[in-house]
Design a protein around this motif. Structure first.
Motif, PDB file in Angstrom:
ATOM      1  N   ILE A   1     -19.936 -52.689  15.161  1.00  0.00           N
ATOM      2  CA  ILE A   1     -19.415 -51.573  14.845  1.00  0.00           C
ATOM      3  C   ILE A   1     -20.131 -50.236  14.660  1.00  0.00           C
ATOM      4  CG2 ILE A   1     -17.363 -50.365  13.637  1.00  0.00           C
ATOM      5  CD1 ILE A   1     -17.262 -53.270  12.339  1.00  0.00           C
ATOM      6  N   ALA A   2     -19.642 -49.436  15.406  1.00  0.00           N
ATOM      7  CA  ALA A   2     -20.691 -48.331  15.375  1.00  0.00           C
ATOM      8  C   ALA A   2     -19.245 -47.171  15.678  1.00  0.00           C
ATOM      9  CB  ALA A   2     -21.327 -47.468  16.408  1.00  0.00           C
ATOM     10  N   GLU A   3     -19.753 -45.980  14.902  1.00  0.00           N
ATOM     11  CA  GLU A   3     -18.585 -44.833  15.170  1.00  0.00           C
ATOM     12  C   GLU A   3     -19.243 -44.128  15.704  1.00  0.00           C
ATOM     13  OE1 GLU A   3     -16.759 -43.665  10.157  1.00  0.00           O
ATOM     14  OE2 GLU A   3     -18.972 -43.858  10.756  1.00  0.00           O
ATOM     15  N   SER A   4     -17.580 -43.287  16.410  1.00  0.00           N
ATOM     16  CA  SER A   4     -18.699 -42.971  17.878  1.00  0.00           C
ATOM     17  C   SER A   4     -17.329 -41.521  17.676  1.00  0.00           C
ATOM     18  CB  SER A   4     -19.000 -42.978  19.179  1.00  0.00           C
ATOM     19  OG  SER A   4     -17.224 -43.574  20.027  1.00  0.00           O
ATOM     20  N   GLU A   5     -17.778 -40.664  18.942  1.00  0.00           N
ATOM     21  CA  GLU A   5     -16.729 -39.458  18.230  1.00  0.00           C
ATOM     22  C   GLU A   5     -15.328 -39.845  19.230  1.00  0.00           C
ATOM     23  OE1 GLU A   5     -18.277 -39.669  22.810  1.00  0.00           O
ATOM     24  OE2 GLU A   5     -19.408 -39.348  20.605  1.00  0.00           O
ATOM     25  N   ASN A   6     -15.260 -40.858  19.357  1.00  0.00           N
ATOM     26  CA  ASN A   6     -13.683 -41.386  20.592  1.00  0.00           C
ATOM     27  C   ASN A   6     -12.956 -42.428  19.796  1.00  0.00           C
ATOM     28  OD1 ASN A   6     -14.152 -40.020  22.524  1.00  0.00           O
ATOM     29  ND2 ASN A   6     -14.944 -42.574  23.842  1.00  0.00           N
ATOM     30  N   GLY A   7     -13.502 -42.825  17.763  1.00  0.00           N
ATOM     31  CA  GLY A   7     -13.560 -43.530  17.297  1.00  0.00           C
ATOM     32  C   GLY A   7     -14.824 -44.746  17.103  1.00  0.00           C
ATOM     33  N   LEU A   8     -13.842 -46.244  16.794  1.00  0.00           N
ATOM     34  CA  LEU A   8     -14.805 -46.871  16.659  1.00  0.00           C
ATOM     35  C   LEU A   8     -15.144 -47.858  17.627  1.00  0.00           C
ATOM     36  CD1 LEU A   8     -13.593 -48.319  12.988  1.00  0.00           C
ATOM     37  CD2 LEU A   8     -15.451 -47.448  12.931  1.00  0.00           C
ATOM     38  N   CYS A   9     -16.437 -47.822  18.199  1.00  0.00           N
ATOM     39  CA  CYS A   9     -17.107 -48.850  18.809  1.00  0.00           C
ATOM     40  C   CYS A   9     -17.345 -50.046  18.330  1.00  0.00           C
ATOM     41  CB  CYS A   9     -18.545 -47.483  19.674  1.00  0.00           C
ATOM     42  SG  CYS A   9     -18.888 -48.938  21.557  1.00  0.00           S
ATOM     43  N   ILE A  10     -16.629 -51.121  19.140  1.00  0.00           N
ATOM     44  CA  ILE A  10     -17.249 -52.367  18.840  1.00  0.00           C
ATOM     45  C   ILE A  10     -18.064 -53.015  20.059  1.00  0.00           C
ATOM     46  CG2 ILE A  10     -16.458 -55.225  17.908  1.00  0.00           C
ATOM     47  CD1 ILE A  10     -13.906 -51.583  17.126  1.00  0.00           C
ATOM     48  N   THR A  11     -19.534 -53.582  19.614  1.00  0.00           N
ATOM     49  CA  THR A  11     -20.008 -54.422  20.769  1.00  0.00           C
ATOM     50  C   THR A  11     -20.604 -55.334  20.554  1.00  0.00           C
ATOM     51  OG1 THR A  11     -22.080 -53.325  20.812  1.00  0.00           O
ATOM     52  CG2 THR A  11     -20.365 -51.686  21.800  1.00  0.00           C
ATOM     53  N   GLY A  12     -20.947 -56.217  21.403  1.00  0.00           N
ATOM     54  CA  GLY A  12     -21.571 -57.844  21.217  1.00  0.00           C
ATOM     55  C   GLY A  12     -21.256 -58.443  22.081  1.00  0.00           C
ATOM     56  N   LYS A  65      -9.797 -46.630  18.018  1.00  0.00           N
ATOM     57  CA  LYS A  65      -9.456 -44.803  18.210  1.00  0.00           C
ATOM     58  C   LYS A  65      -8.433 -44.543  17.003  1.00  0.00           C
ATOM     59  CE  LYS A  65      -8.987 -44.136  22.921  1.00  0.00           C
ATOM     60  NZ  LYS A  65      -8.353 -43.263  23.929  1.00  0.00           N
ATOM     61  N   ALA A  66      -7.618 -45.712  15.732  1.00  0.00           N
ATOM     62  CA  ALA A  66      -6.956 -45.719  15.478  1.00  0.00           C
ATOM     63  C   ALA A  66      -7.065 -45.721  13.976  1.00  0.00           C
ATOM     64  CB  ALA A  66      -5.616 -46.764  15.386  1.00  0.00           C
ATOM     65  N   ASP A  67      -8.470 -46.477  13.614  1.00  0.00           N
ATOM     66  CA  ASP A  67      -8.918 -46.552  12.325  1.00  0.00           C
ATOM     67  C   ASP A  67     -10.519 -46.001  11.698  1.00  0.00           C
ATOM     68  OD1 ASP A  67      -7.318 -48.410  11.506  1.00  0.00           O
ATOM     69  OD2 ASP A  67      -7.894 -50.479  12.813  1.00  0.00           O
ATOM     70  N   SER A  68     -10.789 -46.006  10.843  1.00  0.00           N
ATOM     71  CA  SER A  68     -11.917 -45.553  10.119  1.00  0.00           C
ATOM     72  C   SER A  68     -13.097 -46.802  10.160  1.00  0.00           C
ATOM     73  CB  SER A  68     -11.943 -44.921   8.709  1.00  0.00           C
ATOM     74  OG  SER A  68     -11.938 -45.685   7.481  1.00  0.00           O
ATOM     75  N   LYS A  69     -14.090 -46.727   9.871  1.00  0.00           N
ATOM     76  CA  LYS A  69     -15.240 -48.320   9.690  1.00  0.00           C
ATOM     77  C   LYS A  69     -14.494 -49.269   8.730  1.00  0.00           C
ATOM     78  CE  LYS A  69     -19.440 -48.931  10.434  1.00  0.00           C
ATOM     79  NZ  LYS A  69     -21.475 -48.115  11.141  1.00  0.00           N
ATOM     80  N   SER A  70     -14.031 -48.114   7.270  1.00  0.00           N
ATOM     81  CA  SER A  70     -13.613 -49.118   6.028  1.00  0.00           C
ATOM     82  C   SER A  70     -12.519 -49.426   6.388  1.00  0.00           C
ATOM     83  CB  SER A  70     -13.909 -48.111   5.263  1.00  0.00           C
ATOM     84  OG  SER A  70     -13.094 -47.265   4.746  1.00  0.00           O
ATOM     85  N   THR A  71     -11.087 -49.271   6.820  1.00  0.00           N
ATOM     86  CA  THR A  71     -10.541 -50.184   7.173  1.00  0.00           C
ATOM     87  C   THR A  71     -10.148 -50.997   7.881  1.00  0.00           C
ATOM     88  OG1 THR A  71      -9.096 -47.273   6.779  1.00  0.00           O
ATOM     89  CG2 THR A  71      -7.522 -48.832   8.134  1.00  0.00           C
ATOM     90  N   PHE A  72     -11.152 -50.316   9.693  1.00  0.00           N
ATOM     91  CA  PHE A  72     -10.899 -51.481   9.943  1.00  0.00           C
ATOM     92  C   PHE A  72     -12.018 -53.168   9.583  1.00  0.00           C
ATOM     93  CE2 PHE A  72     -13.167 -54.260  13.475  1.00  0.00           C
ATOM     94  CZ  PHE A  72     -12.707 -53.473  14.239  1.00  0.00           C
ATOM     95  N   LEU A  73     -12.966 -52.946   8.491  1.00  0.00           N
ATOM     96  CA  LEU A  73     -13.783 -54.001   7.492  1.00  0.00           C
ATOM     97  C   LEU A  73     -13.179 -54.481   6.922  1.00  0.00           C
ATOM     98  CD1 LEU A  73     -17.204 -52.409   7.265  1.00  0.00           C
ATOM     99  CD2 LEU A  73     -16.731 -54.471   9.165  1.00  0.00           C
ATOM    100  N   HIS A  74     -12.213 -53.669   5.817  1.00  0.00           N
ATOM    101  CA  HIS A  74     -11.205 -54.363   5.191  1.00  0.00           C
ATOM    102  C   HIS A  74      -9.559 -55.211   5.988  1.00  0.00           C
ATOM    103  CE1 HIS A  74      -8.083 -54.828   2.008  1.00  0.00           C
ATOM    104  NE2 HIS A  74      -7.010 -54.131   2.557  1.00  0.00           N
ATOM    105  N   ARG A  75      -9.396 -54.798   7.036  1.00  0.00           N
ATOM    106  CA  ARG A  75      -8.150 -55.287   8.120  1.00  0.00           C
ATOM    107  C   ARG A  75      -8.845 -56.962   8.411  1.00  0.00           C
ATOM    108  NH1 ARG A  75      -6.467 -52.083  12.364  1.00  0.00           N
ATOM    109  NH2 ARG A  75      -5.000 -54.012  13.710  1.00  0.00           N
ATOM    110  N   LEU A  76     -10.202 -56.486   9.167  1.00  0.00           N
ATOM    111  CA  LEU A  76     -10.759 -57.863   9.183  1.00  0.00           C
ATOM    112  C   LEU A  76     -11.015 -58.951   8.337  1.00  0.00           C
ATOM    113  CD1 LEU A  76     -14.677 -56.963  11.306  1.00  0.00           C
ATOM    114  CD2 LEU A  76     -13.149 -58.575  12.131  1.00  0.00           C
ATOM    115  N   LYS A  77     -11.207 -58.619   6.577  1.00  0.00           N
ATOM    116  CA  LYS A  77     -11.746 -59.138   5.616  1.00  0.00           C
ATOM    117  C   LYS A  77     -10.103 -60.329   5.413  1.00  0.00           C
ATOM    118  CE  LYS A  77     -15.263 -57.126   4.064  1.00  0.00           C
ATOM    119  NZ  LYS A  77     -16.094 -56.365   2.520  1.00  0.00           N
TER     120      LYS A  77
END
Length: 148
Positions: free
Chosen positions: A54-65, A7-19
């Motif tokens: 990674i998919a964006e939703s109204e609750n934040g980022l949804c990570i499934t796998g 719920k805290a990160d945008s997609k770009s922030t999440f990917l940056h933290r991952l890398k």
């Protein structure tokens, strides 16, 4: 299917933290802006990876796998062929090796038996389950919540 919510990160922030901020003992590779791989356990023939989407939703980022052994670049398990000729060859090599070196197997077995008798510290778990490792990474390091 394993699902996490961030719920805290945008997609770009999440990917940056991952890398950039992933611990060294988790080998993370980002395929594109929608898919990433996290190595959970290395094996002789590859490894067990969490293939996350990674998919964006109204609750934040949804990570499934899901956890896949030795995935290809699309996250699907690789198909490996093992011909009958290779099976026969491998069996013959193993049989000849056992015939020649059976005495080493017996000595190692006796040593392992003695070590087991004198070593009573069996409370330490030998291997952490893959999903527990994944939960540690996604919840503790990436700030996600597990979702059902």
């Amino acid at each position: 299917m394993i699902k996490y919510i961030n719920k805290a990160d945008s997609k770009s922030t999440f990917l940056h933290r991952l890398k950039n901020n992933s611990p060294q003992f988790f080998n993370v590779s980002v395929k594109d802006e929608d898919m990433f791989f996290v190595l959970l356990k290395s094996t002789h023939g590859g490894g067990y990876y969490f293939v996350g989407n990674i998919a964006e939703s109204e609750n934040g980022l949804c990570i499934t796998g899901s956890i896949v052994h030795d995935p290809d670049e699309n996250g699907n398990p690789k198909e490996q062929s093992y011909s009958k000729k290779e099976k026969i060859k491998d069996f013959l090599i193993a049989a000849i090796g056992l015939i020649l070196f059976w005495w080493i197997v017996v000595i190692v077995g006796i040593i392992a038996w003695f070590c087991e008798i004198f070593n009573k510290d069996k409370d330490v778990p030998l291997d952490v389950p893959l999903e527990k490792k994944l939960d540690d990474f996604m919840i503790d390091f990436m700030g996600c919540e597990k979702s059902d």
